[in-house]
Design a protein around this motif. Structure first.
Motif, mmCIF file in Angstrom:
data_model
loop_
_atom_site.group_PDB
_atom_site.id
_atom_site.type_symbol
_atom_site.label_atom_id
_atom_site.label_comp_id
_atom_site.label_asym_id
_atom_site.label_seq_id
_atom_site.Cartn_x
_atom_site.Cartn_y
_atom_site.Cartn_z
ATOM 1 N N ILE A 19 1.137 -2.182 -2.208
ATOM 2 C CA ILE A 19 0.485 -2.797 -3.368
ATOM 3 C C ILE A 19 1.012 -2.211 -4.673
ATOM 4 O O ILE A 19 1.627 -1.145 -4.692
ATOM 5 N N ARG A 61 -0.770 -1.373 -8.413
ATOM 6 C CA ARG A 61 -2.037 -1.270 -9.142
ATOM 7 C C ARG A 61 -1.688 -0.996 -10.594
ATOM 8 O O ARG A 61 -0.956 -0.051 -10.895
ATOM 9 N N TYR A 64 -5.437 -4.067 0.801
ATOM 10 C CA TYR A 64 -5.345 -5.375 0.148
ATOM 11 C C TYR A 64 -5.913 -6.412 1.108
ATOM 12 O O TYR A 64 -5.399 -6.581 2.212
ATOM 13 N N GLN A 65 -6.977 -7.065 0.689
ATOM 14 C CA GLN A 65 -7.628 -8.084 1.513
ATOM 15 C C GLN A 65 -8.011 -7.515 2.882
ATOM 16 O O GLN A 65 -7.875 -8.173 3.910
ATOM 17 N N CYS A 109 -2.133 -6.196 -6.775
ATOM 18 C CA CYS A 109 -1.477 -7.278 -6.041
ATOM 19 C C CYS A 109 -0.497 -6.703 -5.035
ATOM 20 O O CYS A 109 -0.151 -5.521 -5.092
ATOM 21 N N LEU A 110 -0.072 -7.545 -4.128
ATOM 22 C CA LEU A 110 0.958 -7.143 -3.186
ATOM 23 C C LEU A 110 2.248 -6.884 -3.950
ATOM 24 O O LEU A 110 2.614 -7.649 -4.846
#
Length: 170
Positions: free
Chosen positions: A163, A165, A156-157, A130-131
């Protein structure tokens, strides 16, 4: 698929959920954190549901399931497992519509979903990516037993971003 927890049910999609999927996709958090899951119309949401339903019997997913409240049957978001580019690696994803955030629903859904899907897919670990600015999502992963393995620049995207992890292991 029918996973029940104290407040939620995680089940397979049906086409009659298109309106709620469309509505859930319109909040600011969806636009900010998962922009590829914003739908421009109910018809676009229905097409996405049709695709996701077609993947349920596949070996490589994505496996995306709506999260429904047990009191009222409201579709409040989704939880998913998707294959990563690394061989055999899986990533969890989840999103709760903004009006339902801050109530522990994401944590409850992930805790119920992970063991069932790990067993179904015979996998021993799952990544959460996620961010870094999405502190609520980082916290959900921590509460669900994920251990952070990286924080820094990453994809990311489709864009370079800061990010986090994490990994969950059986």
């Amino acid at each position: 698929m029918n996973i029940k927890s104290s407040r939620l049910t995680i089940k397979t999609f049906s086409l009659d959920m298109a309106q709620s999927v469309y509505e859930n996709s319109q909040d600011d958090d969806t636009r900010r954190f998962v922009p590829d899951e914003v739908y421009d119309s109910v018809e676009e949401a229905r097409a996405a549901i049709e695709f996701l339903m077609s993947r349920y019997d596949s070996a490589d997913g994505p496996f995306v399931y709506p999260i429904i409240t047990n009191d009222g049957g409201k579709n409040i978001g989704y939880v998913q497992l998707c294959k990563l580019e690394e061989e055999g690696a899986w990533e969890i994803g989840y999103h709760i519509a903004k009006e339902f955030t801050g109530k522990g629903y994401a944590t409850e859904a992930v805790r119920a979903f992970l063991p069932a899907m790990a067993k179904k897919l015979n996998i021993k670990e799952v990544y959460g990516i996620c961010l870094a600015e999405n502190t609520a999502s980082v916290r959900v992963l921590e509460k669900c037993g994920f251990v952070q393995v990286y924080q820094g620049s990453g994809n990311y995207q489709g864009k370079e971003a800061e990010i986090v992890r994490s990994v969950w292991k059986i």
